[in-house]
Design an enzyme around this catalytic site. Structure first.
Site, mmCIF file in Angstrom:
data_model
loop_
_atom_site.group_PDB
_atom_site.id
_atom_site.type_symbol
_atom_site.label_atom_id
_atom_site.label_comp_id
_atom_site.label_asym_id
_atom_site.label_seq_id
_atom_site.Cartn_x
_atom_site.Cartn_y
_atom_site.Cartn_z
ATOM 1 C CG ASP A 207 39.501 71.573 53.951
ATOM 2 O OD1 ASP A 207 39.589 72.642 54.581
ATOM 3 O OD2 ASP A 207 38.907 70.556 54.379
ATOM 4 C CG HIS B 284 42.210 77.805 52.833
ATOM 5 N ND1 HIS B 284 41.730 76.524 52.847
ATOM 6 C CD2 HIS B 284 43.573 77.692 52.911
ATOM 7 C CE1 HIS B 284 42.744 75.663 52.925
ATOM 8 N NE2 HIS B 284 43.868 76.351 52.969
#
Length: 542
Positions: free
Chosen positions: A517, A513
């Site tokens: 995204d 992450h």
């Protein structure tokens, strides 16, 4: 005159070293400043040169020994002095001194050490082969031959384990295995000597090891599995064999694991390894053998099961590969901001397409059409739209890869390995299937090279082959994404207002992450789903 070889200065604050490798053996001629051995400290590797020319008379500190600065390593009998006490001989006529490169004068044969035999013929060193870039050491896993065995050129002598691959060591010459310098379990560096081959010698000429009597006629076959004691006995808990004065040997750890996995009794396996130890291939043969006929004699009743917990446990050292897998998986969790998103795919279209064309595909390309090529193609298609899933973080930069080196996770007896299909985005279905098949076989046989497991940019892991319905795969650093495939299972689905049964597969994308995204991760997985449910999109680049 005798000259001592001592540990040189090791450097500030270094108080001890380990003898890593001896490049010479007792009886070898050495020259001034010729390298005798190599020491390892916790900081550097130190080479020890010869302080004099002569004969290496004795090694005081063997490989693996821990020594302090200035400790005695060996003794050299300088040229002109006797290398060892010998019966008086008539004086030989004087002759001009031989050049430094000449062969050392003959001397009475030394008594062989334990595990060493007297051989005739030229001695050939068996060295550690190339281990691959950045690999500096390995562990001796299994010796396939024992001292005194005849060997042919390129016949496999032993197997080494590194933290990435297993490496087989072939014989560099035909002859007899005269001496094993690195026993099973020993850690060796990339330039170490493993054994000595007496070139051209015959096995029948091997002398018995020092301190041992020749076997009696009735004891020739005592090194079989039926003579070995209980499988749980460890190195310090050896028991005498029935009808023999020798002690048991420890079976190879890989063999113990294979016996447990296959449910094969130790008594059902005939060991072919050194001193009758059971090897992994022995277990495979025993597992494939037909069950004994019902008329065979009944086995004696099993002894009462021990209630002591320690007696029912077995401690086996982790292989270097397993240690590395454990460390890398934990590093991935500690480093990446790992998150998983899920979806599912209807596999009807791929299954129908595969059934329609599999025979023609195999006939033309000489390889079966599987599911993996569809997944590789679907992923390369999705990665072109969401390039951050194919990128990696390097310090404070993001490195985007304009190519796809697809890692394919393969389960092996030694653990999980990830060979790489390079430039998968440029390859056809047939090329991908062939390469995956070849890499899979190499992985299962422990034949993968370092180059074949490096440089991956994205990974696919198929837990479905083991029956997994749902899982969250762990990233393969420094990659930023991994796709988990799962079991295809018929499930009721609502399609067009009706409930129909469809072959469904859950898909899982784990991603970093920090660089990917949520929108990008979900988009990637949706594109994979679309390509699997309608493979025509791959042809149309949609």
């Amino acid at each position: 005159m005798t000259t001592e070889v001592r540990v040189p200065t090791l450097g500030e604050s270094v108080t001890e070293a380990t003898v890593a490798t001896w490049f010479k053996k007792p009886g070898d001629r050495v020259e001034v400043d010729e390298m005798l051995c190599e020491l390892e400290t916790d900081k550097v590797t130190v080479e020890v040169p010869s302080p004099a020319a002569g004969i290496l008379a004795e090694i005081i500190a063997e490989e693996g020994a821990t020594v302090e600065p200035n400790a005695l390593l060996a003794q050299i009998t300088e040229a002109g002095a006797a290398s060892s006490p010998a019966p008086a001989k008539p004086a030989a006529p004087e002759k001009a001194p031989e050049p430094a490169s000449a062969k050392a004068p003959e001397k009475p044969a030394d008594k062989p050490k334990e595990g060493q035999t007297n051989m005739s013929g030229k001695n050939v060193d068996v060295m550690v082969p190339s281990l691959g870039e950045s690999v500096t050491e390995a562990t001796v896993a299994t010796w396939f031959k024992k001292v005194g065995d005849a060997v042919a050129v390129d016949e496999m002598l032993c197997e080494l384990e590194t933290d990435k691959v297993s490496v087989e060591v072939p014989s560099p010459a035909a002859g007899v295995l005269a001496e094993i310098l690195a026993e099973e379990g020993a850690t060796v560096d990339a330039k170490a000597r493993l054994a000595i081959i007496s070139e051209g010698a015959s096995a029948g000429g091997a002398a018995p090891a020092a301190g041992k009597e020749p076997e009696a006629e009735g004891d020739k076959d005592s090194d079989t599995a039926s003579d070995v004691g209980s499988p749980g006995a460890g190195p310090e808990e050896t028991k005498p064999r029935e009808g023999a004065g020798r002690t048991d040997v420890e079976d190879a750890p890989s063999a113990k694991k294979a016996m447990a996995e296959a449910g094969v009794s130790r008594d059902a396996v005939t060991g072919t390894g050194r001193d009758g130890r059971v090897m992994k291939e022995d277990v495979a043969r025993a597992a494939a053998a037909p069950a004994p006929a019902a008329s065979s004699p009944a086995k004696a009743p099993a002894a009462p099961r021990s209630t002591d917990q320690a007696d029912r446990e077995e401690r086996v050292k982790m292989t270097r590969l397993r240690q590395t897998i454990a460390r890398r998986l934990k590093d991935a969790q500690n480093t990446a901001a790992m998150l998983t998103t899920y979806n599912e795919a209807d596999m009807s279209a791929i299954m129908a397409l595969r059934n329609e064309y599999k025979d023609a595909f195999e006939k033309k390309h000489k390889v079966k059409l599987g599911f993996m090529s569809f997944f590789v193609k679907a992923c390369t298609h999705a990665l072109s739209e969401v390039p951050e899933v194919n990128a990696e973080i390097d310090g404070d930069s993001v490195v985007y890869k304009n190519y796809v080196n697809m890692g394919i996770a393969v389960g092996t007896p030694s653990g999980l390995v990830v060979p790489v299909v390079r430039d998968a985005d440029q390859k056809s279905f047939a090329e991908i299937e062939k390469e995956i098949g070849e890499l899979g076989i190499k992985g299962r046989d422990g034949k993968l090279t370092m180059a074949e497991m490096q440089g991956g940019t994205f990974t696919i892991s198929n837990g479905g082959v083991y029956g997994s319905l749902m899982s969250s795969p762990i990233l393969n650093p420094p990659q930023s994404g991994i796709l988990g495939m799962h079991k295809i299972q018929d499930r009721p689905m609502a399609i067009g207002g009706q409930v129909v049964i469809r072959p469904m597969m859950y898909l899982a994308l784990s991603y970093d992450h920090r660089i990917v995204d949520g929108k990008g991760a979900v988009t990637f997985l949706v594109r994979v789903k679309e390509a699997l449910e309608d493979p025509r999109r791959l042809l149309m680049d949609l």
